[in-house]
Scaffold this active site. Structure first.
Site, PDB file in Angstrom:
ATOM      1  N   ASP A  10      56.533  49.960 -18.086  1.00 56.51           N
ATOM      2  CA  ASP A  10      57.672  49.617 -18.946  1.00 56.51           C
ATOM      3  C   ASP A  10      57.353  48.392 -19.803  1.00 56.51           C
ATOM      4  O   ASP A  10      58.180  47.496 -19.959  1.00 56.51           O
ATOM      5  CB  ASP A  10      58.915  49.354 -18.096  1.00 56.51           C
ATOM      6  CG  ASP A  10      60.204  49.471 -18.925  1.00 56.51           C
ATOM      7  OD1 ASP A  10      60.143  50.031 -20.029  1.00 56.51           O
ATOM      8  OD2 ASP A  10      61.251  48.998 -18.465  1.00 56.51           O
TER       9      ASP A  10
ATOM     10  N   GLY B  61      70.595  45.926 -13.252  1.00 53.44           N
ATOM     11  CA  GLY B  61      71.257  44.687 -12.894  1.00 53.44           C
ATOM     12  C   GLY B  61      71.268  43.694 -14.035  1.00 53.44           C
ATOM     13  O   GLY B  61      71.017  44.026 -15.188  1.00 53.44           O
TER      14      GLY B  61
ATOM     15  N   VAL C 180      70.539  39.336 -15.254  1.00 49.80           N
ATOM     16  CA  VAL C 180      69.762  38.134 -15.019  1.00 49.80           C
ATOM     17  C   VAL C 180      70.590  36.919 -15.434  1.00 49.80           C
ATOM     18  O   VAL C 180      71.138  36.881 -16.540  1.00 49.80           O
ATOM     19  CB  VAL C 180      68.434  38.160 -15.807  1.00 49.80           C
ATOM     20  CG1 VAL C 180      67.619  36.908 -15.499  1.00 49.80           C
ATOM     21  CG2 VAL C 180      67.638  39.414 -15.464  1.00 49.80           C
TER      22      VAL C 180
ATOM     23  N   LYS D 118      67.720  37.360 -10.843  1.00 53.02           N
ATOM     24  CA  LYS D 118      67.893  38.767 -11.204  1.00 53.02           C
ATOM     25  C   LYS D 118      68.699  39.453 -10.105  1.00 53.02           C
ATOM     26  O   LYS D 118      68.210  39.675  -9.007  1.00 53.02           O
ATOM     27  CB  LYS D 118      66.533  39.450 -11.387  1.00 53.02           C
ATOM     28  CG  LYS D 118      66.628  40.894 -11.836  1.00 53.02           C
ATOM     29  CD  LYS D 118      65.239  41.482 -12.107  1.00 53.02           C
ATOM     30  CE  LYS D 118      65.335  42.908 -12.604  1.00 53.02           C
ATOM     31  NZ  LYS D 118      64.001  43.486 -12.896  1.00 53.02           N
TER      32      LYS D 118
END
Length: 644
Positions: free
Chosen positions: A562, A451, A453, A467
């Site tokens: 991550d 997606g 932001v 977000k």
């Protein structure tokens, strides 16, 4: 039908599966005084000519598929001819229209007006106050906006007033306190604000009061605690402040339900709350309450639900709670409780979820807490600590570094004002559209696998990061669910805080704090930005602190999976905040041993190097002349966290 049955007086077809339109010929049955077509599948519009049935007393059309022809509910205007009308109910029909001003011209004999769940728009006409014999007014679950009309104070005979789940704004008018016969008042899930009028406590007949899910900012009026007939009080999900008074819990109160959760209440829980002998549901969750849990809660013999989670409560869990034989739900999570968890009574049935994130609790293994030790073992353990003290030497390097850092920060922050505190609020989809200018690309500040932001400015002037998940992207919904699961239970100064979320069938988003200084990636690889040694050291410590909390500070460890410079944001004070938990893993011990798959995206480093990640990516862009000393600091950070 009307031609064949001209003498028909009652037509009762409720609770069937009839479909099609309502024949206009029905108006020829001029002697009809009752029509009940509730709970069928009738369609089309409600005939305007129905107002010709001048003897009509009861018209029940609820739960069908009637629609409106124009922008207003014109059939209501025709019903002004029915001067004997006592009951009018057309709830749960997809009308999607406005209430006409002529609704105030309906018969003064009208006692029941039900129009909930119809998608009615616009304001509540002030003329509705002319229906002086109205006993029940239900306009809930619509799209009404504007203010609550002061004219409602004329409805002196009303017993039930339902206006919840709309978009009503501004304050509760004082005129509502004139409704001396009202028993049920529902104003939940609106946009009401200001103070809760103290005069509500003077409405002696009031038994059910629901003001939850608004934005009231006052203290709770003392008059409500002295009320003699109130059975259920729900003030949850507001911004209420102040302490709970010592007068709470008088023994002659019939209160059975009390919900004050999701506010900003502070202070202790008064022991007098044990006076509510009939209370069966009590929720004080998500406040700033402190002190101990009062022993007097054991006197609430009818209690079925007790939620004190997400506060600052300390001390032990009272043994008196073991006597509550009807307690089905208990949540004491996210406090600072200590000591042994009771094991008798209903406590035999509770699981670890009732006691999460209370680090000093002990009890049975199934509760995911440390086992309780005898005093003899405790004494022996404490005496053995003197042999561990020499290990403190291993952290001297870090202590010196932190000292120098704080000294420097004190110098540069002398005249800096503290940052403003974000308000906890409910944010609608329409507010987000307005804040981001319909998610315009000019407000786009980042784009990822699942997606985008956007920066947005809320109505109160606060900047937020929105977000928005791309639901067409494979794995986006799973990523959204993972972030919600992780963010709802973590609280740390070096993690980006979530403010709210917004979901519907084809939209998912998270609303988070906006970090004005961008990401660490921008600072490391931009020619326009430079980080000093002290700033780099601070960022290293911030990231390492966040990881230490995720790995060791929660009952169930969380692995970020991550971590990379683009997922480390910098706030206005140049402190680091870890973000983006879209592919995080919540692991138990068995899963730690079994997991071997490498996760992450470009720029990610494996969990085995997690504590050294900030050292490596900060060192990579710093000058060679300082690399030797800098690597020594990194090693100090590593060994300090290993020792901890």
């Amino acid at each position: 039908m009307g031609f064949s049955l001209p003498n028909l007086q009652e037509l009762n077809l409720a609770y069937n599966t009839f479909r099609g339109t309502l024949p206009s010929s029905i108006i020829n049955a001029s002697k009809l005084y009752m029509i009940d077509l509730s709970v069928n599948s009738f369609t089309g519009s409600i005939p305007i000519a129905i107002g010709r049935l001048e003897l009509l007393e009861r018209l029940l059309l609820g739960k069908n598929y009637f629609t409106a022809e124009g922008s207003e509910l014109d059939f209501l205007s025709s019903l002004t001819n029915c001067r004997k009308l006592r009951t009018l109910a057309f709830a749960y029909n997809p009308l999607q229209a406005f209430l006409p001003a002529s609704v105030g011209n309906l018969s003064t004999s009208l006692q029941t007006f039900e129009a909930f769940g119809c998608g009615i728009k616009g304001i509540i006409p002030s003329g509705i106050g002319n229906l002086i014999n109205l006993q029940r007014l239900a306009l809930d679950m619509n799209e009404l906006n504007g203010n609550i009309p002061t004219a409602l104070g004329k409805l002196q005979n009303i017993g039930q007033l339902y206006l919840e789940d709309n978009r009503l704004q501004e304050r509760i008018p004082q005129e509502l306190c004139l409704l001396k016969n009202i028993e049920e008042l529902y104003l939940s899930k609106n946009q009401l604000s200001g103070i809760i009028p103290p005069c509500l406590g003077d409405m002696s007949s009031l038994t059910w009061l629901f003001l939850d899910s608004n934005t009231f900012t006052s203290t709770i009026p003392l008059t409500l605690w002295n009320h003699k007939s109130l059975i259920v009080l729900n003030l949850s999900s507001n911004i209420l402040i102040g302490n709970l008074p010592l007068s709470i819990g008088h023994s002659d109160s019939p209160l059975t339900g009390l919900d004050l959760s999701f506010n900003r209440l502070s202070g202790d829980i008064p022991s007098s709350i044990g006076g509510y002998q009939m209370l069966n549901k009590l929720s004080l969750a998500h406040n700033n309450l402190q002190g101990s849990i009062p022993e007097s809660l054991g006197k609430l013999i009818s209690l079925e639900l007790l939620d004190l989670s997400q506060n600052n409560l300390s001390g032990v869990i009272p043994r008196s709670l073991e006597t509550l034989r009807h307690l089905e739900y208990l949540n004491l999570s996210f406090n600072r409780l200590q000591g042994e968890i009771p094991s008798r009574g209903r406590f035999r049935n509770f699981t670890a979820s009732s006691f999460m994130d209370n680090k000093d609790l002990c009890g049975e293994p199934k509760l995911a807490v440390l086992p309780c030790r005898s005093k003899q073992k405790e004494s022996r353990t404490l005496s053995s600590l003197k042999y561990i003290l020499p290990a403190i030497a291993s952290i001297i390097g870090l202590v010196v570094a932190v000292y120098l850092l704080r000294k420097h920060r004190k110098h540069i922050r002398t005249n800096v004002e503290p940052p403003s505190v974000l308000k906890l609020t409910r944010i609608s989809y329409y507010e987000l559209v307005r804040a981001t200018e319909s998610f315009d690309e000019s407000n786009l500040i980042g784009k990822g696998s699942y997606g985008s932001v956007f920066i947005g400015k809320l109505s109160d002037g606060v900047n937020v990061a929105v977000k928005v998940f791309d639901l067409l992207s494979e794995g986006a919904i799973k990523s959204f669910n993972v972030e919600c699961e992780v963010l709802r239970n973590i609280r740390h100064r070096n993690l980006v805080r979530i403010i709210s979320s917004c979901t519907n069938l084809d939209f998912r988003c998270l609303v988070m704090e906006y970090m004005s200084n961008g990401s660490l990636e921008q600072w490391l690889y931009s020619h326009n930005n430079q980080l000093s040694l002290v700033q780099r050291l601070q960022i290293m410590i911030d990231v390492a602190s966040a990881l230490e909390y995720l790995h060791h500070g929660l009952p169930t460890p969380i692995i970020h999976c991550d971590l990379k410079p683009s997922n480390v944001l910098i706030d206005e004070d140049m402190h680091a905040r870890v973000c983006d938990f879209g592919i995080s893993k919540i692991f138990g011990e068995e899963e730690f041993r079994l997991r071997t798959t490498t996760l992450g995206t470009i720029g990610y480093m494996s969990p085995g190097k997690a504590l050294l990640i900030p050292c490596f990516f900060l060192l990579s862009s710093y000058s060679t002349a300082n690399s030797t000393a800098y690597y020594g600091i990194c090693r100090s950070v590593k060994y300090t966290h290993s020792f901890a």
